[in-house]
Design a protein around this motif. Structure first.
Motif, PDB file in Angstrom:
ATOM      1  N   ARG A   1      -2.750   7.309  -3.759  1.00 42.09           N
ATOM      2  CA  ARG A   1      -2.553   8.810  -4.127  1.00 42.09           C
ATOM      3  C   ARG A   1      -2.959   9.667  -3.133  1.00 42.09           C
ATOM      4  O   ARG A   1      -3.485  10.988  -3.453  1.00 42.09           O
ATOM      5  N   ASP A   2      -2.529   9.417  -1.981  1.00 40.60           N
ATOM      6  CA  ASP A   2      -2.638  10.275  -0.648  1.00 40.60           C
ATOM      7  C   ASP A   2      -3.936  10.814  -0.361  1.00 40.60           C
ATOM      8  O   ASP A   2      -4.718  11.705   0.227  1.00 40.60           O
ATOM      9  N   ASP A   3      -4.881   9.691  -0.834  1.00 42.88           N
ATOM     10  CA  ASP A   3      -6.375  10.029  -0.525  1.00 42.88           C
ATOM     11  C   ASP A   3      -6.816   8.922   0.538  1.00 42.88           C
ATOM     12  O   ASP A   3      -6.669   7.721   0.212  1.00 42.88           O
ATOM     13  N   PRO A   4      -7.241   9.610   1.896  1.00 40.05           N
ATOM     14  CA  PRO A   4      -7.547   8.763   2.817  1.00 40.05           C
ATOM     15  C   PRO A   4      -8.749   7.789   2.512  1.00 40.05           C
ATOM     16  O   PRO A   4      -8.911   6.688   2.991  1.00 40.05           O
ATOM     17  N   LEU A   5      -9.634   8.268   1.741  1.00 36.19           N
ATOM     18  CA  LEU A   5     -10.943   7.385   1.487  1.00 36.19           C
ATOM     19  C   LEU A   5     -10.459   6.225   0.511  1.00 36.19           C
ATOM     20  O   LEU A   5     -11.026   5.090   0.608  1.00 36.19           O
ATOM     21  N   ARG A   6      -9.608   6.468  -0.580  1.00 35.44           N
ATOM     22  CA  ARG A   6      -9.038   5.542  -1.376  1.00 35.44           C
ATOM     23  C   ARG A   6      -8.333   4.360  -0.557  1.00 35.44           C
ATOM     24  O   ARG A   6      -8.544   3.312  -0.585  1.00 35.44           O
ATOM     25  N   GLU A   7      -7.615   4.906   0.437  1.00 36.58           N
ATOM     26  CA  GLU A   7      -7.046   4.044   1.273  1.00 36.58           C
ATOM     27  C   GLU A   7      -7.949   3.069   1.988  1.00 36.58           C
ATOM     28  O   GLU A   7      -7.608   2.025   2.156  1.00 36.58           O
TER      29      GLU A   7
ATOM     30  N   LEU B   1       0.862  -1.194  -0.034  1.00 37.90           N
ATOM     31  CA  LEU B   1      -0.043  -0.073  -0.033  1.00 37.90           C
ATOM     32  C   LEU B   1       0.878   1.284   0.153  1.00 37.90           C
ATOM     33  O   LEU B   1       1.594   1.578   1.087  1.00 37.90           O
ATOM     34  N   THR B   2       0.681   2.221  -1.007  1.00 39.82           N
ATOM     35  CA  THR B   2       1.639   3.268  -1.502  1.00 39.82           C
ATOM     36  C   THR B   2       0.883   4.365  -1.444  1.00 39.82           C
ATOM     37  O   THR B   2      -0.007   4.621  -1.989  1.00 39.82           O
ATOM     38  N   THR B   3       1.628   5.599  -1.027  1.00 40.88           N
ATOM     39  CA  THR B   3       1.105   6.932  -1.668  1.00 40.88           C
ATOM     40  C   THR B   3       2.066   7.607  -2.867  1.00 40.88           C
ATOM     41  O   THR B   3       1.960   8.656  -3.014  1.00 40.88           O
ATOM     42  N   ASP B   4       2.872   6.579  -3.090  1.00 46.03           N
ATOM     43  CA  ASP B   4       3.820   7.213  -4.233  1.00 46.03           C
ATOM     44  C   ASP B   4       3.535   6.941  -5.457  1.00 46.03           C
ATOM     45  O   ASP B   4       3.676   5.850  -6.098  1.00 46.03           O
ATOM     46  N   SER B   5       2.488   7.631  -6.133  1.00 44.55           N
ATOM     47  CA  SER B   5       2.173   7.606  -7.395  1.00 44.55           C
ATOM     48  C   SER B   5       2.976   7.485  -8.590  1.00 44.55           C
ATOM     49  O   SER B   5       2.846   6.662  -9.300  1.00 44.55           O
ATOM     50  N   SER B   6       4.300   8.197  -8.581  1.00 46.04           N
ATOM     51  CA  SER B   6       5.161   8.080  -9.489  1.00 46.04           C
ATOM     52  C   SER B   6       5.949   6.909  -9.452  1.00 46.04           C
ATOM     53  O   SER B   6       6.717   6.564 -10.313  1.00 46.04           O
ATOM     54  N   GLY B   7       5.928   6.079  -8.507  1.00 43.50           N
ATOM     55  CA  GLY B   7       6.816   4.853  -8.334  1.00 43.50           C
ATOM     56  C   GLY B   7       8.369   4.980  -7.902  1.00 43.50           C
ATOM     57  O   GLY B   7       8.902   4.184  -7.610  1.00 43.50           O
ATOM     58  N   ARG B   8       8.766   6.347  -7.804  1.00 41.12           N
ATOM     59  CA  ARG B   8      10.042   6.618  -7.499  1.00 41.12           C
ATOM     60  C   ARG B   8      10.567   5.769  -6.350  1.00 41.12           C
ATOM     61  O   ARG B   8      11.683   5.324  -6.316  1.00 41.12           O
ATOM     62  N   PHE B   9       9.767   5.737  -5.445  1.00 41.87           N
ATOM     63  CA  PHE B   9      10.360   4.911  -4.123  1.00 41.87           C
ATOM     64  C   PHE B   9       9.742   3.582  -4.065  1.00 41.87           C
ATOM     65  O   PHE B   9      10.433   2.922  -3.501  1.00 41.87           O
ATOM     66  N   SER B  10       8.486   3.606  -4.405  1.00 41.28           N
ATOM     67  CA  SER B  10       7.574   2.091  -3.822  1.00 41.28           C
ATOM     68  C   SER B  10       8.402   1.352  -5.010  1.00 41.28           C
ATOM     69  O   SER B  10       8.208   0.097  -4.640  1.00 41.28           O
ATOM     70  N   ILE B  11       8.506   1.563  -6.386  1.00 42.41           N
ATOM     71  CA  ILE B  11       8.996   0.498  -6.997  1.00 42.41           C
ATOM     72  C   ILE B  11      10.236   0.000  -6.772  1.00 42.41           C
ATOM     73  O   ILE B  11      10.277  -1.605  -6.627  1.00 42.41           O
ATOM     74  N   PRO B  12      11.374   0.531  -6.335  1.00 44.03           N
ATOM     75  CA  PRO B  12      12.585  -0.250  -5.793  1.00 44.03           C
ATOM     76  C   PRO B  12      12.089  -0.956  -4.445  1.00 44.03           C
ATOM     77  O   PRO B  12      12.592  -2.085  -4.313  1.00 44.03           O
ATOM     78  N   ILE B  13      11.268  -0.328  -3.708  1.00 44.71           N
ATOM     79  CA  ILE B  13      10.958  -0.884  -2.533  1.00 44.71           C
ATOM     80  C   ILE B  13      10.141  -2.293  -2.821  1.00 44.71           C
ATOM     81  O   ILE B  13      10.524  -3.460  -2.134  1.00 44.71           O
ATOM     82  N   MET B  14       9.384  -2.384  -3.663  1.00 42.53           N
ATOM     83  CA  MET B  14       8.547  -3.639  -4.128  1.00 42.53           C
ATOM     84  C   MET B  14       9.565  -4.476  -4.849  1.00 42.53           C
ATOM     85  O   MET B  14       9.223  -5.935  -4.511  1.00 42.53           O
TER      86      MET B  14
ATOM     87  N   GLY C   1       5.562   4.883   1.008  1.00 38.69           N
ATOM     88  CA  GLY C   1       5.163   6.239   0.481  1.00 38.69           C
ATOM     89  C   GLY C   1       6.324   6.897  -0.024  1.00 38.69           C
ATOM     90  O   GLY C   1       7.536   6.112  -0.236  1.00 38.69           O
ATOM     91  N   ARG C   2       6.161   8.208  -0.332  1.00 40.81           N
ATOM     92  CA  ARG C   2       7.458   8.922  -0.757  1.00 40.81           C
ATOM     93  C   ARG C   2       7.874  10.006   0.043  1.00 40.81           C
ATOM     94  O   ARG C   2       8.554  10.663  -0.064  1.00 40.81           O
ATOM     95  N   ARG C   3       7.260   9.910   1.405  1.00 42.94           N
ATOM     96  CA  ARG C   3       7.772  10.869   2.417  1.00 42.94           C
ATOM     97  C   ARG C   3       8.248  10.101   3.580  1.00 42.94           C
ATOM     98  O   ARG C   3       8.041   8.777   3.666  1.00 42.94           O
ATOM     99  N   THR C   4       8.900  10.554   4.290  1.00 38.40           N
ATOM    100  CA  THR C   4       9.427   9.949   5.588  1.00 38.40           C
ATOM    101  C   THR C   4       9.247  10.395   6.874  1.00 38.40           C
ATOM    102  O   THR C   4       9.494   9.746   7.792  1.00 38.40           O
ATOM    103  N   GLU C   5       7.975  11.207   6.963  1.00 37.75           N
ATOM    104  CA  GLU C   5       7.391  11.464   7.989  1.00 37.75           C
ATOM    105  C   GLU C   5       6.604  10.257   8.663  1.00 37.75           C
ATOM    106  O   GLU C   5       5.937   9.548   7.834  1.00 37.75           O
ATOM    107  N   PRO C   6       6.616  10.164   9.944  1.00 35.42           N
ATOM    108  CA  PRO C   6       5.837   9.000  10.489  1.00 35.42           C
ATOM    109  C   PRO C   6       4.399   8.928  10.405  1.00 35.42           C
ATOM    110  O   PRO C   6       4.028  10.241  10.087  1.00 35.42           O
TER     111      PRO C   6
END
Length: 327
Positions: free
Chosen positions: A101-107, A68-81, A126-131
């Motif tokens: 897509r950073d949408d709580p309802l979609r999540e 489950l990711t918020t990183d739509s571009s895949g810049r960070f989530s694709i290597p992690i995947m 996701g694409r951010r490092t904030e907890p």
């Protein structure tokens, strides 16, 4: 038509029992590496395909894991995947990618669907490092890149401060004594953490204050004229995009990188770091390894042995021509 190979056929070819062959292919039991490898080769030779439906019915599992990711571009989530799949594919688990897509309802929609599908576990990234706040599902969950705010959850993150400090150590070792820093938005944890680490590691060699802006080549170019007022001999950047913009502007002004000014990036995004002129010295986040460690923790949790707390992984400095020049 050729008859589909069975587990007993694999066992016969490998010279083991059907139970041993099953354990070898499912990565269970106390078997020697040589036995597992012999069974695997036999399965490949016969074109054996496990009956995952039967295995799921007998075990009560679906052998699927969601990312489950918020990183739509895949810049960070694709290597992690990719790292996650390195581990999960050995146990023949499939990975489902869900972009919120950073949408709580979609999540929430995805979470309801994943619980209904009875996935074995979830990786949250996701694409951010904030907890981020924990998700509420009756499934094993491990957080990657951004930790959960619940200390009882299992999280795997990157040592951003250590990575930024390694850049300064590298520059000081090359004799650079006047270091400036440009980075992304001041409300991004990765920007402030990297900036603070550069300031602390540089000590008296740090010039002025870090410049905060946007994560873009444009901001990198714009920052140069202001940074040059303090006459730096090195500019550290909070991302490779910024560093590429910095190099472009320095070249426009007739400054040689790294002869006049060394430049460093961060992230080791090959699209930016290797295509920059010159190629960038940067910090590799080792996201695939982060994915592998995350998947290992998730498998442990699925097996009934959950981990708790935050695991912080080291980064890796990659020196290139933007600090070393041409060899």
């Amino acid at each position: 038509m050729r008859q589909q190979a069975r587990i007993v056929d694999v066992a016969a070819l490998a010279g083991v029992s059907a139970g041993t062959a099953s354990k070898a292919l499912n990565n269970t039991g106390q078997l020697s590496p040589a036995t597992r490898e012999r069974v695997r080769r036999a399965a490949e030779q016969l074109g054996f395909t496990p009956d995952t439906r039967g295995r799921a019915l007998s075990s009560g599992r679906t052998y699927t894991v969601a990312l489950l990711t918020t990183d739509s571009s895949g810049r960070f989530s694709i290597p992690i995947m990719r790292g996650v799949e390195d581990v999960l594919s050995a146990g023949e688990l499939a990975t489902i990618l869900c972009d919120t897509r950073d949408d709580p309802l979609r999540e929430q929609h995805y979470l309801r669907s994943l619980v209904a599908r009875r996935v074995d576990g979830i990786v949250v990234t996701g694409r951010r490092t904030e907890p981020r706040g924990p998700i509420d599902v009756p499934l094993p969950v491990v957080y990657a890149l951004a930790a959960s705010t619940d200390p009882d959850d299992a999280s795997v993150i990157v040592d951003d401060a250590g990575g930024a400090a390694s850049v300064v150590t590298h520059l000081r070792g090359l004799g650079r004594e006047r270091i400036a820093h440009v980075t992304g938005p001041a409300n991004h944890r990765s920007a402030t953490e990297r900036a603070h680490a550069v300031i602390e590691a540089a000590g008296s060699a740090f010039l002025g204050e870090p410049l905060y802006g946007e994560w873009s080549e444009r901001w990198g170019r714009q920052s140069v004229d202001q940074l040059l007022r303090s006459a730096p001999d090195a500019i550290t950047c909070g991302s490779d995009q910024l560093a590429r913009g910095v190099c472009d502007r320095l070249r426009e002004l007739g400054k040689s990188v790294p002869v006049d000014i060394a430049v460093t990036g961060y992230d080791n995004w090959s699209v930016m770091a290797e295509a920059s002129r010159p190629p960038l010295t940067t910090v590799d986040l080792q996201l695939e390894e982060l994915g592998r460690r995350t998947a290992t923790l998730l498998l442990d949790a699925i097996a009934g042995d959950p981990h708790h707390g935050v695991l912080e992984l080291p980064t890796h400095l990659i020196p290139r021509e933007s600090t070393l020049g041409m060899s």
